[in-house]
Design a protein around this motif. Structure first.
Motif, PDB file in Angstrom:
ATOM      1  N   ALA A  19       0.831  -1.205   0.000  1.00  0.00           N
ATOM      2  CA  ALA A  19       0.000   0.000   0.000  1.00  0.00           C
ATOM      3  C   ALA A  19       0.864   1.253   0.000  1.00  0.00           C
ATOM      4  O   ALA A  19       0.568   2.227  -0.707  1.00  0.00           O
ATOM      5  N   ALA A  20       1.949   1.226   0.781  1.00  0.00           N
ATOM      6  CA  ALA A  20       2.852   2.379   0.838  1.00  0.00           C
ATOM      7  C   ALA A  20       3.520   2.607  -0.515  1.00  0.00           C
ATOM      8  O   ALA A  20       3.643   3.750  -0.982  1.00  0.00           O
TER       9      ALA A  20
ATOM     10  N   LEU B  12       2.398   1.678  -3.514  1.00  0.00           N
ATOM     11  CA  LEU B  12       1.410   2.126  -4.490  1.00  0.00           C
ATOM     12  C   LEU B  12       0.971   3.569  -4.224  1.00  0.00           C
ATOM     13  O   LEU B  12       0.728   4.331  -5.174  1.00  0.00           O
ATOM     14  N   ALA B  13       0.887   3.948  -2.932  1.00  0.00           N
ATOM     15  CA  ALA B  13       0.552   5.328  -2.598  1.00  0.00           C
ATOM     16  C   ALA B  13       1.667   6.267  -3.063  1.00  0.00           C
ATOM     17  O   ALA B  13       1.407   7.347  -3.624  1.00  0.00           O
TER      18      ALA B  13
ATOM     19  N   ASP C  35       1.321   6.668  -6.795  1.00  0.00           N
ATOM     20  CA  ASP C  35       0.214   7.538  -7.172  1.00  0.00           C
ATOM     21  C   ASP C  35       0.554   9.008  -6.929  1.00  0.00           C
ATOM     22  O   ASP C  35       0.292   9.872  -7.783  1.00  0.00           O
ATOM     23  N   ILE C  36       1.164   9.299  -5.787  1.00  0.00           N
ATOM     24  CA  ILE C  36       1.535  10.676  -5.456  1.00  0.00           C
ATOM     25  C   ILE C  36       2.585  11.214  -6.431  1.00  0.00           C
ATOM     26  O   ILE C  36       2.469  12.309  -6.973  1.00  0.00           O
TER      27      ILE C  36
ATOM     28  N   THR D 211       3.487   5.179 -14.029  1.00  0.00           N
ATOM     29  CA  THR D 211       3.155   4.869 -12.631  1.00  0.00           C
ATOM     30  C   THR D 211       3.833   3.595 -12.146  1.00  0.00           C
ATOM     31  O   THR D 211       4.279   3.520 -10.997  1.00  0.00           O
TER      32      THR D 211
END
Length: 424
Positions: free
Chosen positions: A250-251, A253-254, A257-258, A272
């Motif tokens: 999750a970290a 992928l976040a 995205d950012i 991405t």
């Protein structure tokens, strides 16, 4: 007539395609001999069925892309989360030299692809899809770059071309690796291993197990950390380790995205999935270096392989094979030239720079494997040599480490540079 399938049906169909591929790989010797991945085997059959439905009945299918993209990002994040630069110490100077060699070949492979595509009247970007995107990168990288080439650069059929080229590379890499290495070994004057005729079956089995342990570095501290080259190995994971690992994904992928949003329209704009890979690398090495965090590689490995399988299955059932009709001839010419280039590079460059000895001959076989196909192909190539001529601890330490994740980091960097060149 277009049929839209939502996320549920897309996932259901992807799992069925994967199970079909598993059945085919078990039953068809050719597929197992050349290490064709299960989702690729099943996906190609599904793609042919979709092609037939379109050709004879006019049906087409629209699958949910968001789910496919999510699995793709998880796969590349898993590569980054597995890239422990502390392991470079285990390989030492030979690992560094081999990584530089592989990097140089990636540049050469793309140069040849672009030059041949231009010569044959194709888009130069087609040369990248028949270069390191698919050959060194494999199906995963092909599935990631294909949609980017189609949407951002207007290259029609890039994904379909990529999957076809990657499949060719797997077969070609498996065919050329062993002959190249055997010729080099013969040139060195090394004789095949001989097992005494009076040796008992138990002793033979013990010798084989000892050879296997040496080849696969079983006694090493990194045992059990085989990333991606053995997806069917059993990995024991727990609920808590699963949740911890999902938090790491999750970290990553976040972060991806950012950074995609931050970098948009700037000189450091990247796809991405490249940010997902880079985020994984940063998270992994910061946590292990500064916080002494114990990364659970087995869980990362499981999630990475599962994500890759589902991503490939979804990508392959989405192929539009009819887009390849006019490209078949020129593409085959480019891939044939790439095969010859790989043979020459492994024989004259990899072998000589890595030491011109038995280990370097085995490394040349491995380079043919993941330079044209994937890490499993490289391992199979090396095994075919070491089973006959003896163990090569050095080769089995270096090739899986470079082929499993370092090569993807280098490949993503080189491809990003090539796409920014003015003549592209």
């Amino acid at each position: 007539m277009a049929i839209d399938l939502n996320g549920y049906y897309t996932l259901i169909l992807a799992t069925l395609v994967f199970l079909l591929g598993r059945f085919l790989v078990k039953k068809v010797k050719f597929l197992s001999d050349f290490n064709i991945p299960e989702p690729v085997a099943g996906g190609l059959v599904a793609a042919v069925i979709v092609y037939a439905l379109n050709a004879f009945f006019g049906y087409s299918f629209n699958f949910q892309k968001e789910l496919q993209t999510a699995f793709m990002l998880m796969f590349f994040a898993s590569i980054g989360l597995s890239a422990d630069f502390g392991r470079l110490k285990a390989g030492g100077t030979p690992l560094f030299v081999f990584t530089i060699l592989v990097s140089a070949f990636i540049v050469l492979q793309n140069g040849v692809g672009v030059a041949m595509a231009s010569l044959l009247g194709l888009e130069p970007l087609m040369g990248l899809m028949t270069g390191s995107v698919t050959l060194t990168g494999g199906h995963g990288t092909a599935g990631a770059w294909g949609p980017i080439f189609e949407k951002e650069y207007g290259v029609a059929g890039a994904t379909t071309l990529g999957m076809a080229s990657a499949t060719y590379g797997l077969v070609a890499g498996g065919l050329i690796g062993s002959p190249v290495a055997k010729r080099l070994v013969t040139k060195l004057g090394k004789k095949p291993l001989e097992i005494p005729e009076n040796q008992t079956d138990v002793e033979k089995l013990a010798d084989e197990q000892s050879l296997y342990s040496t080849q696969h570095n079983v006694a090493d501290d990194n045992a059990g950390k085989e990333i991606f080259e053995k997806p069917d190995n059993i990995r024991l994971i727990t609920a808590s380790s699963t949740i911890e690992t999902l938090a790491l994904f999750a970290a990553a992928l976040a972060f991806a995205d950012i950074m995609t949003g931050v970098a948009k329209g700037t000189w450091f704009e990247l796809p991405t999935f490249v940010w997902a890979l880079g985020g994984g690398v940063v998270i992994r090495n910061v946590l292990t270096t500064f916080f002494n965090f114990d990364m659970f590689d087995r869980a990362i490995d499981v999630f990475g392989n599962a994500s890759l399988s589902l991503f490939l299955a979804m990508a392959l059932i989405s192929l539009k094979l009819w887009e390849l009709t006019d490209l078949a001839g020129p593409v085959l010419i480019i891939l044939a030239v790439q095969t010859v280039v790989m043979i020459c590079f492994a024989y004259f460059v990899t072998f000589k720079i890595m030491g011109s000895n038995y280990d370097s001959a085995v490394l040349a076989a491995g380079h043919c494997g993941f330079g044209m196909g994937a890490t499993p192909t490289a391992v199979a190539n090396m095994q075919s040599i070491t089973d006959r001529y003896g163990a090569s601890h050095k080769a089995f330490l270096i090739v899986p480490m470079v082929g499993a994740f370092f090569v993807d980091i280098v490949n993503a960097t080189v491809l990003q540079i090539f796409t920014k060149l003015p003549f592209m």
